[in-house]
Design a protein around this motif. Structure first.
Motif, PDB file in Angstrom:
ATOM      1  N   ASP A   1     -22.690  45.111  16.455  1.00  0.00           N
ATOM      2  CA  ASP A   1     -21.320  45.053  16.960  1.00  0.00           C
ATOM      3  C   ASP A   1     -21.354  44.694  18.433  1.00  0.00           C
ATOM      4  N   PRO A   2     -20.964  43.484  18.804  1.00  0.00           N
ATOM      5  CA  PRO A   2     -21.045  43.062  20.206  1.00  0.00           C
ATOM      6  C   PRO A   2     -20.142  43.861  21.137  1.00  0.00           C
ATOM      7  N   GLU A   3     -19.176  44.590  20.581  1.00  0.00           N
ATOM      8  CA  GLU A   3     -18.268  45.388  21.407  1.00  0.00           C
ATOM      9  C   GLU A   3     -18.761  46.809  21.615  1.00  0.00           C
ATOM     10  N   ALA A   4     -19.829  47.207  20.931  1.00  0.00           N
ATOM     11  CA  ALA A   4     -20.330  48.576  21.027  1.00  0.00           C
ATOM     12  C   ALA A   4     -20.911  48.832  22.413  1.00  0.00           C
ATOM     13  N   ASP A   5     -20.756  50.058  22.895  1.00  0.00           N
ATOM     14  CA  ASP A   5     -21.264  50.386  24.229  1.00  0.00           C
ATOM     15  C   ASP A   5     -22.081  51.673  24.206  1.00  0.00           C
ATOM     16  N   ALA A   6     -22.485  52.132  25.402  1.00  0.00           N
ATOM     17  CA  ALA A   6     -23.342  53.308  25.506  1.00  0.00           C
ATOM     18  C   ALA A   6     -22.662  54.561  24.975  1.00  0.00           C
ATOM     19  N   ALA A   7     -21.358  54.681  25.193  1.00  0.00           N
ATOM     20  CA  ALA A   7     -20.641  55.841  24.678  1.00  0.00           C
ATOM     21  C   ALA A   7     -20.673  55.857  23.154  1.00  0.00           C
ATOM     22  N   ASP A   8     -20.544  54.670  22.533  1.00  0.00           N
ATOM     23  CA  ASP A   8     -20.636  54.583  21.077  1.00  0.00           C
ATOM     24  C   ASP A   8     -22.036  54.973  20.608  1.00  0.00           C
ATOM     25  N   CYS A   9     -23.045  54.558  21.369  1.00  0.00           N
ATOM     26  CA  CYS A   9     -24.421  54.907  21.012  1.00  0.00           C
ATOM     27  C   CYS A   9     -24.612  56.423  21.046  1.00  0.00           C
ATOM     28  N   ALA A  10     -24.086  57.067  22.085  1.00  0.00           N
ATOM     29  CA  ALA A  10     -24.210  58.521  22.197  1.00  0.00           C
ATOM     30  C   ALA A  10     -23.556  59.228  21.007  1.00  0.00           C
ATOM     31  N   LYS A  11     -22.382  58.735  20.599  1.00  0.00           N
ATOM     32  CA  LYS A  11     -21.712  59.329  19.435  1.00  0.00           C
ATOM     33  C   LYS A  11     -22.530  59.137  18.171  1.00  0.00           C
ATOM     34  N   ALA A  12     -23.147  57.959  18.042  1.00  0.00           N
ATOM     35  CA  ALA A  12     -23.975  57.694  16.873  1.00  0.00           C
ATOM     36  C   ALA A  12     -25.219  58.574  16.869  1.00  0.00           C
ATOM     37  N   VAL A  13     -25.769  58.844  18.061  1.00  0.00           N
ATOM     38  CA  VAL A  13     -26.910  59.762  18.162  1.00  0.00           C
ATOM     39  C   VAL A  13     -26.505  61.140  17.669  1.00  0.00           C
ATOM     40  N   GLU A  14     -25.339  61.594  18.094  1.00  0.00           N
ATOM     41  CA  GLU A  14     -24.858  62.922  17.705  1.00  0.00           C
ATOM     42  C   GLU A  14     -24.617  63.020  16.205  1.00  0.00           C
ATOM     43  N   SER A  15     -24.311  61.880  15.578  1.00  0.00           N
ATOM     44  CA  SER A  15     -24.081  61.886  14.127  1.00  0.00           C
ATOM     45  C   SER A  15     -25.374  61.675  13.335  1.00  0.00           C
ATOM     46  N   GLY A  16     -26.481  61.444  14.049  1.00  0.00           N
ATOM     47  CA  GLY A  16     -27.779  61.328  13.384  1.00  0.00           C
ATOM     48  C   GLY A  16     -28.187  59.923  12.984  1.00  0.00           C
ATOM     49  N   ASP A  17     -27.516  58.897  13.484  1.00  0.00           N
ATOM     50  CA  ASP A  17     -27.870  57.520  13.159  1.00  0.00           C
ATOM     51  C   ASP A  17     -29.263  57.199  13.708  1.00  0.00           C
ATOM     52  N   ALA A  18     -30.186  56.845  12.824  1.00  0.00           N
ATOM     53  CA  ALA A  18     -31.582  56.637  13.206  1.00  0.00           C
ATOM     54  C   ALA A  18     -31.734  55.483  14.200  1.00  0.00           C
ATOM     55  N   ARG A  19     -30.934  54.434  14.025  1.00  0.00           N
ATOM     56  CA  ARG A  19     -31.012  53.300  14.955  1.00  0.00           C
ATOM     57  C   ARG A  19     -30.589  53.729  16.360  1.00  0.00           C
ATOM     58  N   ALA A  20     -29.524  54.501  16.431  1.00  0.00           N
ATOM     59  CA  ALA A  20     -29.032  54.974  17.724  1.00  0.00           C
ATOM     60  C   ALA A  20     -30.046  55.904  18.381  1.00  0.00           C
ATOM     61  N   VAL A  21     -30.668  56.756  17.586  1.00  0.00           N
ATOM     62  CA  VAL A  21     -31.671  57.679  18.118  1.00  0.00           C
ATOM     63  C   VAL A  21     -32.818  56.909  18.753  1.00  0.00           C
ATOM     64  N   ARG A  22     -33.246  55.814  18.113  1.00  0.00           N
ATOM     65  CA  ARG A  22     -34.338  55.004  18.670  1.00  0.00           C
ATOM     66  C   ARG A  22     -33.923  54.357  19.988  1.00  0.00           C
ATOM     67  N   VAL A  23     -32.717  53.765  20.014  1.00  0.00           N
ATOM     68  CA  VAL A  23     -32.228  53.130  21.239  1.00  0.00           C
ATOM     69  C   VAL A  23     -32.113  54.160  22.362  1.00  0.00           C
ATOM     70  N   TRP A  24     -31.542  55.307  22.040  1.00  0.00           N
ATOM     71  CA  TRP A  24     -31.321  56.361  23.027  1.00  0.00           C
ATOM     72  C   TRP A  24     -32.647  56.893  23.567  1.00  0.00           C
ATOM     73  N   GLN A  25     -33.603  57.141  22.659  1.00  0.00           N
ATOM     74  CA  GLN A  25     -34.883  57.693  23.087  1.00  0.00           C
ATOM     75  C   GLN A  25     -35.666  56.702  23.942  1.00  0.00           C
ATOM     76  N   ASP A  26     -35.553  55.418  23.630  1.00  0.00           N
ATOM     77  CA  ASP A  26     -36.210  54.407  24.461  1.00  0.00           C
ATOM     78  C   ASP A  26     -35.668  54.464  25.892  1.00  0.00           C
ATOM     79  N   ALA A  27     -34.356  54.618  26.004  1.00  0.00           N
ATOM     80  CA  ALA A  27     -33.739  54.708  27.329  1.00  0.00           C
ATOM     81  C   ALA A  27     -34.156  55.988  28.045  1.00  0.00           C
ATOM     82  N   VAL A  28     -34.160  57.089  27.325  1.00  0.00           N
ATOM     83  CA  VAL A  28     -34.558  58.377  27.917  1.00  0.00           C
ATOM     84  C   VAL A  28     -36.007  58.330  28.389  1.00  0.00           C
TER      85      VAL A  28
END
Length: 331
Positions: free
Chosen positions: A203-230
């Protein structure tokens, strides 16, 4: 009533306040910078805003402001009072302190870098209050830093101190506009996370806030993106704390709005990386987007010496309101 002008200039908007000696926000306003009309128009907007603030103080509080503090982005020569360069505003070598001093009828004017000025506020009256040494790191479009020492912020010999976003954490990695490859801000800024998550989720409109919400919901793709940043952020922060040994590490900016979704894994990642270093307290910034304006007020009071130099402890009430379109909003 004795007061100062505090003005925080951003890429698209300006936040301002008239600040009393005890830290009270007597008047607040916002305006657009008008950068679409070019750098000369931006300077004109700043000068006009400052003049209007002076007039407001004279009309409502019986006297004009005793001093002014202004925070601007880009490269700033604090000592000469020159806004050296700002890509998002298009200016070069603007003698802003002199121009403001002339427009404000000779009152003293302090000019500061926006992140260092925000760090000054966080250190004195925000999350770093009471810490003799702190590092303030806002995670926004890019990543910068402010090094706090004994109630002041270190600018460095050439005004570049605290540029943690350009620590190389992934050698040979993603190109950075600064000319290096693998800079921290290319991996751990809010814009970097937005870009990575948009690619991962399609989704080209998705942003960091959307990623954080996806992490909280357990989305594995979001967790990988988030952990790479962390992980990248932790690498950069450990380099910084090894050099600076801060007592408190203050993390702010848009990415920090994720709360414990960011801070919990970040504390773990930093702790895992330290060996001999002392682990600082890692805390969220307390002042939000008012930090730059509040810090500008502190710069102004500092010009006047010890009388009213430091506002009362704690966060002043009444943060500036959100702007309505591009018009001025006052309270």
């Amino acid at each position: 009533m004795r007061h100062v002008i505090a003005l925080d200039v951003g890429g698209t908007g300006m936040k301002a306040a008239l600040v009393g000696a005890d830290g009270t926000l007597l008047h607040q306003a916002r305006r657009a910078t008008g950068r679409d009309r070019g750098p000369e128009a931006v300077v004109g907007s700043i000068l006009g805003f400052a003049a209007d603030l002076r007039a407001h103080g004279e009309q409502h509080f019986g006297e004009p402001a005793a001093a002014a503090g202004v925070a601007v982005p880009g490269i700033v020569d604090d000592e000469r009072g020159v806004a050296v360069y700002a890509a998002n505003l298009g200016w070069r070598d603007v003698p802003l302190r002199a121009l403001l001093g002339e427009r404000l009828h000779g009152v003293p004017v302090a000019l500061g870098h926006d992140v260092r000025t925000g760090g000054l506020a966080e250190g004195r009256i925000g999350a770093g209050q009471g810490a003799d040494r702190f590092l303030f790191v806002p995670l926004g479009t890019g990543i910068a830093g402010a090094i706090g020492i004994g109630g002041s912020v270190e600018a460095g010999a050439h005004g570049f101190a605290g540029e943690i976003g350009h620590i190389v954490v992934r050698p040979g990695g993603v190109p950075c506009p600064c000319g290096q490859h693998g800079c921290l801000e290319r991996y751990a800024s809010a814009s970097a996370v937005s870009e990575a998550w948009a690619a991962a989720c399609g989704d080209p409109e998705a942003d960091a806030a959307d990623c954080a919400k996806a992490v909280e919901s357990g989305d594995a793709r979001a967790v990988r993106v988030w952990q790479d940043a962390v992980d990248a952020l932790a690498d950069g922060l450990v380099t910084a704390l090894t050099l600076l040994d801060p007592r408190t590490l203050i993390v702010g900016g848009g990415l920090a709005e994720a709360g414990e979704t960011l801070f919990s894994p970040l504390r773990t990642a930093v702790e895992r990386r330290v060996t001999f270093q002392k682990l600082p307290s890692i805390v969220p910034a307390a002042l939000g987007d008012t930090a730059g304006c509040l810090g500008a007020g502190l710069l102004a009071w500092d010009l006047l010496g010890t009388d009213g130099r430091r506002p009362a402890a704690g966060r002043p009430t009444g943060a500036p309101p959100a702007p309505r379109n591009s018009s001025e909003v006052t309270t």
